[in-house]
Design an enzyme around this catalytic site. Structure first.
Site, mmCIF file in Angstrom:
data_model
loop_
_atom_site.group_PDB
_atom_site.id
_atom_site.type_symbol
_atom_site.label_atom_id
_atom_site.label_comp_id
_atom_site.label_asym_id
_atom_site.label_seq_id
_atom_site.Cartn_x
_atom_site.Cartn_y
_atom_site.Cartn_z
ATOM 1 N N CYS A 169 0.827 -1.214 0.000
ATOM 2 C CA CYS A 169 0.000 0.000 0.000
ATOM 3 C C CYS A 169 0.862 1.266 0.000
ATOM 4 C CB CYS A 169 -0.999 -0.063 1.153
ATOM 5 S SG CYS A 169 -2.397 1.033 0.895
ATOM 6 N N ARG B 39 -2.321 7.354 -6.114
ATOM 7 C CA ARG B 39 -2.729 7.193 -4.715
ATOM 8 C C ARG B 39 -4.251 7.268 -4.585
ATOM 9 N NH1 ARG B 39 0.077 11.679 -1.313
ATOM 10 N NH2 ARG B 39 -0.798 10.457 0.406
ATOM 11 N N ILE C 83 -7.205 -0.496 1.672
ATOM 12 C CA ILE C 83 -7.541 0.644 2.530
ATOM 13 C C ILE C 83 -6.962 1.911 1.908
ATOM 14 C CG2 ILE C 83 -7.336 1.647 4.840
ATOM 15 C CD1 ILE C 83 -6.794 -1.245 5.866
ATOM 16 N N ARG C 84 -7.823 2.782 1.429
ATOM 17 C CA ARG C 84 -7.372 3.984 0.699
ATOM 18 C C ARG C 84 -6.200 3.618 -0.219
ATOM 19 N NH1 ARG C 84 -5.244 7.831 3.468
ATOM 20 N NH2 ARG C 84 -4.793 6.586 5.293
ATOM 21 N N HIS D 279 -3.168 -5.176 1.737
ATOM 22 C CA HIS D 279 -2.500 -5.384 3.038
ATOM 23 C C HIS D 279 -2.540 -6.843 3.482
ATOM 24 C CE1 HIS D 279 -2.099 -1.155 4.438
ATOM 25 N NE2 HIS D 279 -3.154 -0.952 3.678
ATOM 26 N N GLU E 103 -0.753 -8.257 5.538
ATOM 27 C CA GLU E 103 -0.432 -8.342 6.977
ATOM 28 C C GLU E 103 -1.682 -8.205 7.845
ATOM 29 O OE1 GLU E 103 0.009 -5.893 4.983
ATOM 30 O OE2 GLU E 103 -0.287 -3.962 5.966
#
Ligand code: GLN
Length: 193
Positions: free
Chosen positions: A79, A106, A135-136, A172, A174
């Site tokens: 990200c 972005r 996420i964004r 993500h 993680e």
């Protein structure tokens, strides 16, 4: 055993450390450039890319990361980490490190869908789709000749890319219990040593 560094200046580095430890990999939080010498690869986590780049420059990581990356040191950006690694952004800020030949936008999903999950297939990941948390999130809008697109969304946006020793994901891994992306990065490290 491979020792994986996690850039620990801002963002969700703790989640990456936990994800590595879950599959028995040693993780080391990296806060100073000289600490890079003690690890076999580096994860640049998600967070706020403008802040991460600012801190990279304050702590003087830029030159050592560029030098190591061109010598084959494995680096994986998730990200915000993908934004940091880009050669070019369609946004004015931050000034990316230009490690990978990718153009990145972005916050590519806008406000309505700033966070979502999707089952995606990733080349090199076996045994079914990967549940990806966005996420964004950024997307990759252009790739150089040496870049392999590992995953695309249905609308064609590239969200996982690899260029030799470099890996970048818009999502993500993680934040889920699925360790396959971390194992893929560990394999890249093993192959490089
Ligand atoms: N939108 C953030 C940025 O541009 C990245 C978000 C993330 O890492 N989850 O830096």
């Amino acid at each position: 055993m491979v020792r994986v560094g996690v850039l620990a200046v801002q963002g969700d580095f703790i989640e990456h450390s936990h994800a590595l430890e879950r599959v028995g990999l040693e993780s080391v939080e990296i806060r100073l450039p000289e600490e890079l010498e003690s690890v076999d690869g580096l994860i640049i986590p998600g967070g706020e890319s403008t802040t991460i780049v600012q801190l990279i420059d304050i702590y003087k990581f830029r030159d050592s990361l560029k030098a190591k990356s061109s010598k084959g040191f494995p680096i994986w950006g998730t990200c915000a980490g993908m934004i940091v690694m880009a050669s070019e952004l369609t946004d004015k800020r931050p000034d990316p490190l230009q490690l990978m030949d990718i153009v990145v936008t972005r916050n590519a999903f806008g406000r309505q869908v700033d966070s979502f999950e999707a089952d995606i297939s990733v080349s090199g990941i076996d045994d079914g789709p990967f549940r990806a948390v966005f996420i964004r999130a950024p997307i990759v809008t252009k790739v150089g000749k040496q870049v392999e697109v590992l995953s695309k969304l249905d609308n064609g946006n590239a969200v996982a890319v690899r260029q030799k020793n470099l890996l970048a994901t818009a999502f993500h891994p993680e934040l889920t219990s699925d360790s396959r992306m971390h194992l893929l990065f560990a394999k890249m490290i093993e192959d490089s040593t």
